[in-house]
Scaffold this active site. Structure first.
Site, mmCIF file in Angstrom:
data_model
loop_
_atom_site.group_PDB
_atom_site.id
_atom_site.type_symbol
_atom_site.label_atom_id
_atom_site.label_comp_id
_atom_site.label_asym_id
_atom_site.label_seq_id
_atom_site.Cartn_x
_atom_site.Cartn_y
_atom_site.Cartn_z
ATOM 1 N N HIS A 60 -5.840 2.721 1.149
ATOM 2 C CA HIS A 60 -5.046 3.850 1.656
ATOM 3 C C HIS A 60 -5.716 4.566 2.832
ATOM 4 O O HIS A 60 -5.095 4.834 3.858
ATOM 5 C CB HIS A 60 -4.793 4.877 0.551
ATOM 6 C CG HIS A 60 -4.287 4.296 -0.730
ATOM 7 N ND1 HIS A 60 -3.355 3.297 -0.767
ATOM 8 C CD2 HIS A 60 -4.582 4.570 -2.031
ATOM 9 C CE1 HIS A 60 -3.084 2.993 -2.036
ATOM 10 N NE2 HIS A 60 -3.821 3.749 -2.820
ATOM 11 N N ASP A 95 0.905 -1.142 0.000
ATOM 12 C CA ASP A 95 0.000 0.000 0.000
ATOM 13 C C ASP A 95 0.944 1.191 0.000
ATOM 14 O O ASP A 95 1.557 1.506 1.028
ATOM 15 C CB ASP A 95 -0.876 0.003 1.264
ATOM 16 C CG ASP A 95 -1.874 1.147 1.245
ATOM 17 O OD1 ASP A 95 -1.466 2.269 0.863
ATOM 18 O OD2 ASP A 95 -3.036 0.950 1.610
ATOM 19 N N HIS A 96 1.101 1.837 -1.158
ATOM 20 C CA HIS A 96 2.207 2.805 -1.248
ATOM 21 C C HIS A 96 2.012 3.995 -0.303
ATOM 22 O O HIS A 96 2.973 4.682 0.022
ATOM 23 C CB HIS A 96 2.439 3.253 -2.699
ATOM 24 C CG HIS A 96 1.459 4.258 -3.218
ATOM 25 N ND1 HIS A 96 0.194 3.909 -3.615
ATOM 26 C CD2 HIS A 96 1.551 5.589 -3.388
ATOM 27 C CE1 HIS A 96 -0.443 5.003 -4.017
ATOM 28 N NE2 HIS A 96 0.351 6.032 -3.897
HETATM 29 C C1 BG6 Z 1 -3.489 4.639 -6.441
HETATM 30 C C2 BG6 Z 1 -4.825 4.703 -7.120
HETATM 31 O O1 BG6 Z 1 -3.467 3.587 -5.508
HETATM 32 O O2 BG6 Z 1 -3.238 5.865 -5.767
HETATM 33 C C3 BG6 Z 1 -4.913 5.893 -8.065
HETATM 34 O O3 BG6 Z 1 -5.053 3.516 -7.855
HETATM 35 C C4 BG6 Z 1 -4.518 7.163 -7.351
HETATM 36 O O4 BG6 Z 1 -6.209 6.009 -8.607
HETATM 37 C C5 BG6 Z 1 -3.190 6.988 -6.610
HETATM 38 O O5 BG6 Z 1 -4.418 8.198 -8.318
HETATM 39 C C6 BG6 Z 1 -2.882 8.203 -5.766
HETATM 40 O O6 BG6 Z 1 -1.609 8.088 -5.221
HETATM 41 P P1 BG6 Z 1 -0.773 9.354 -4.819
HETATM 42 O O7 BG6 Z 1 0.454 8.832 -4.169
HETATM 43 O O8 BG6 Z 1 -0.497 10.126 -6.071
HETATM 44 O O9 BG6 Z 1 -1.646 10.163 -3.897
#
Ligand code: BG6
Length: 491
Positions: free
Chosen positions: A242, A179-180
């Site tokens: 997230h 989960d980045h």
């Molecule tokens: C991803 C989603 O997990 O997270 C995308 O699939 C989203 O739809 C993205 O745009 C957002 O990540 P960040 O790090 O740019 O806020």
């Protein structure tokens, strides 16, 4: 440098967008910093044939702008190998096993293997099983770790099925569910802000906190991802994973110590103490939205690949409560959407006003406002605290002042990319910043009734204009409790 940081990476989806845009630069940065042993190799797998040289060109291009010299990028890319691989063919695993063993020997990798599956989710379980069945896992005491990209299922049932199939081949402590958001600096700062500051820790409960707001706002629309996004929607794409992860870090009790298993224990405990909704609860506490058009922006239903009668949600707002002594009735409001006013992620903690306001009790128009602690997660990390002080002058009024700390350029520059940090954790075998199965399961159980309700009822879409903060119903959700969103009022 320890032997543990030597490893062979096996990347399913080796020429994919994620690999090229995020993964290779992240591995490169670890390599530059000496956090990855110079003894490493990466085997990229994909269906379309490529020579090692061609693959290395792809890698070089992807890391070039981070490299100090052309030689450095080349040296790095020389550790990369390519293999044509069809995950449905048994014979391809045999080839894979041989290649892994050869690279292991060539680079003296001690049998340490990281299998990274960045491909269509329907293959996750199958790949994990075949790796085990076809003996691609090392058997000489080195580590075998499996990294799984999102989405982890599309509801509780499918997630459980997937988890069972992963568990048939890997133990929970070998599975790294990405989960980045958990790799983001300020998400990792939440426990530090809470537990290293006694003043904050002491008031982190329903006696002092009126509500907590978590906003993941995006200004872009669906882009070229309609195929995936139209079946996922904001609820599955941003909330189940997230947002729920951020909420768990905000709501959990203090872990016994700051090590992965203790942190997981507390996250799981609090997620399992959510008040789970039935259909009526979902109806009352969740709002969905879909963007319409504006003068310079297409409606969601007019985007490429989106059916013109799509009822997919591009916006979600919801209210969560926990059945724990810490939280009592304190609501957590969450929201996320595409085509909103701006791209940012933040947490606003709204504190209660004094139990007795001695100033207004004395007939003074004091104008006390709620203290608000804001944790800025993206695009720039920071913390701010809004408090009351007396305004200057003869009368007796208060004014709000903002004690704020925003990350400066120098600090922002050294903050590692989420994937870089997560790769490092994988190499260390530290699962703190990865979602455990029980966390994922609780989050699905929480959002499933909402999704089910939305799948079976027809919304009045579109219901918000690009560039706004979503449908009015999301404001009403808070107004009902006498609350309001801190953003955009207090940008
Ligand atoms: C991803 C989603 O997990 O997270 C995308 O699939 C989203 O739809 C993205 O745009 C957002 O990540 P960040 O790090 O740019 O806020």
């Amino acid at each position: 440098m320890t032997n543990a940081t030597r490893a062979l990476f096996v990347l399913f989806g080796g020429t994919g967008d994620l690999a090229v845009r995020k993964l290779y630069p992240s591995i490169f940065n670890l390599y530059k910093k000496g956090l990855l042993d110079t003894k490493f190799a990466l085997l990229g797998l994909a269906r379309k044939p490529l020579s090692n040289e061609e693959f290395r060109e792809v890698v070089k291009n992807s890391v070039e702008k981070h490299a100090e010299s052309q030689e450095q990028a080349e040296e790095f890319a020389s550790h990369f190998y390519f293999e044509v691989h069809d995950v449905t063919k048994a014979e391809d695993y045999e080839k894979l096993r041989n290649n892994c063993n050869e690279l292991d020997e060539k680079y003296d990798l001690n049998g340490n293997r990281v299998f990274y599956v960045s491909m269509a989710p329907r293959f996750f379980g199958m790949v994990a099983n075949d790796l085990k069945k076809q003996r691609v896992l090392s058997e000489n005491g080195g580590f075998n770790r499996l990294v799984i990209e999102k989405p982890f299922g599309k509801d509780y049932e499918s997630a459980e099925e997937l988890n069972n199939s992963l568990n048939a081949a890997f133990d929970e402590d070998q599975i790294f569910r990405i989960d980045h958001y958990l790799g983001k600096e300020m998400v990792q700062d939440i426990p530090v802000i809470r537990f290293s500051n006694p003043m904050i820790n002491a008031v982190w409960n329903h006696n002092y906190i009126e509500n907590i707001q978590v906003t993941l706002s995006e200004s872009l629309g669906v882009e070229e991802r309609a195929g995936y996004y139209d079946t996922a929607g904001a609820l599955r794409d941003m909330i189940q994973n997230h947002t729920m992860q951020i909420v768990s870090l905000l709501a959990m009790d203090e872990p016994q110590s700051f090590v992965d298993q203790n942190i997981r224990t507390e996250k799981v405990k609090v997620l399992q103490s959510l008040n789970f909704y039935d259909e009526n609860g979902a109806k009352e506490n969740f709002v969905r939205g879909q963007y319409g058009e504006s003068s310079d922006s297409k409606a969601y239903r007019d985007e490429d690949g989106v059916p013109e009668d799509s009822i997919n949600n591009t916006y979600v707002a919801g209210k969560l409560t926990f059945n724990t002594p810490r939280w009592g009735n304190t609501p957590f409001y969450i929201r996320s959407g595409k085509k909103l006013a701006d791209k940012f992620t933040r947490v606003d903690v709204v504190f209660k006003q004094p139990v007795v306001d001695i100033f207004s009790n004395s007939g003074l128009e004091s104008g006390i406002t709620n203290n608000v602690l804001t944790i800025y997660i993206d695009p720039r990390g920071g913390v701010s605290f809004k408090m009351n002080v007396k305004d200057a002058g003869q009368g007796f009024h208060t004014e709000k002042v903002d004690l704020s700390y925003l990350e400066n350029d120098a600090r922002a520059e050294v903050v590692p990319e989420p994937y870089e940090r997560l790769f490092h954790d994988i190499l260390k075998g530290d699962v703190t910043n990865f979602a455990s199965w029980q966390e994922v399961a609780a989050a699905w159980k929480f959002v499933d009734p909402v999704q089910k309700l939305w799948d079976t009822t027809k919304p009045d879409f579109p219901n918000y204009t690009p560039g706004t903060m979503g449908p009015k119903a999301a404001d009403d959700l808070l107004a009902r409790d006498g609350h309001k969103w801190v953003y955009p009022e207090d940008k």
